[in-house]
Design a protein around this motif. Sequence first.
Motif, PDB file in Angstrom:
ATOM      1  N   ASP A  76       0.881  -1.326   0.001  1.00  0.00           N
ATOM      2  CA  ASP A  76      -0.130   0.096   0.066  1.00  0.00           C
ATOM      3  C   ASP A  76       0.762   1.353   0.108  1.00  0.00           C
ATOM      4  OD1 ASP A  76      -2.788  -1.319   0.853  1.00  0.00           O
ATOM      5  OD2 ASP A  76      -1.244  -2.296   2.069  1.00  0.00           O
ATOM      6  N   ARG A  77       1.956   1.396   0.817  1.00  0.00           N
ATOM      7  CA  ARG A  77       2.624   2.237   0.925  1.00  0.00           C
ATOM      8  C   ARG A  77       3.595   2.835  -0.379  1.00  0.00           C
ATOM      9  NH1 ARG A  77       4.272   0.779   6.932  1.00  0.00           N
ATOM     10  NH2 ARG A  77       2.728   1.908   7.966  1.00  0.00           N
TER      11      ARG A  77
ATOM     12  N   PRO B 115      -3.684   6.952  -2.540  1.00  0.00           N
ATOM     13  CA  PRO B 115      -4.135   5.828  -1.685  1.00  0.00           C
ATOM     14  C   PRO B 115      -4.538   4.775  -2.509  1.00  0.00           C
ATOM     15  CG  PRO B 115      -5.749   7.503  -1.142  1.00  0.00           C
ATOM     16  CD  PRO B 115      -4.750   8.090  -2.320  1.00  0.00           C
ATOM     17  N   TRP B 116      -4.099   3.333  -2.106  1.00  0.00           N
ATOM     18  CA  TRP B 116      -4.841   2.400  -2.976  1.00  0.00           C
ATOM     19  C   TRP B 116      -5.773   1.696  -2.226  1.00  0.00           C
ATOM     20  CZ3 TRP B 116      -1.509  -2.729  -3.295  1.00  0.00           C
ATOM     21  CH2 TRP B 116      -2.093  -3.684  -4.246  1.00  0.00           C
TER      22      TRP B 116
ATOM     23  N   GLU C 232       1.280   4.125  -3.021  1.00  0.00           N
ATOM     24  CA  GLU C 232       0.966   5.548  -3.013  1.00  0.00           C
ATOM     25  C   GLU C 232       2.093   6.216  -3.245  1.00  0.00           C
ATOM     26  OE1 GLU C 232      -0.848   8.548   0.253  1.00  0.00           O
ATOM     27  OE2 GLU C 232      -0.994   6.502   0.766  1.00  0.00           O
TER      28      GLU C 232
END
Length: 142
Positions: free
Chosen positions: A112-113, A122-123, A116
């Motif tokens: 996720d990070r 954001p995912w 992004e």
Amino acid sequence: MNEDAFWQLLEDCRPTEPDPDAELLAATVTERLAQSPLSLAIGFAEQLSWALYQLDRREYGQDLSSDAFLYTRAAVVAAGRTVFDSVLQDPAAFASYATNLIWAESLLYTPDRAYERITGEPWDRGTRYSYESYSNAEGWAR
């Protein structure tokens, strides 16, 4: 990203110093994925979810809270392919992670990070398998 590439990435990013909660591992994996094509971050998320899903079984987590069970499964994955395979073969090998509260929550957020950082957005992640505790219906059936 295939399964072999997933495990190799974890191995390549493993720190040389102690990393009990996999914070350093997660940071290095995030950095590596963020410098890669988006497809690798997505592929990593798929492989991570699949690995966690395989460990989502009654014999591992029946006495743990959902969060403790998830973070402990992440610690098994963070420990690498050899440990992961040994736990799949012998559920008793999971016990030391659960009783010693060995957690790797930070590993869960690496794709996720990276996503992004690559996209600037954001995912809203959706993977084929859910890594959430107790989502593997077959693993909990009995």
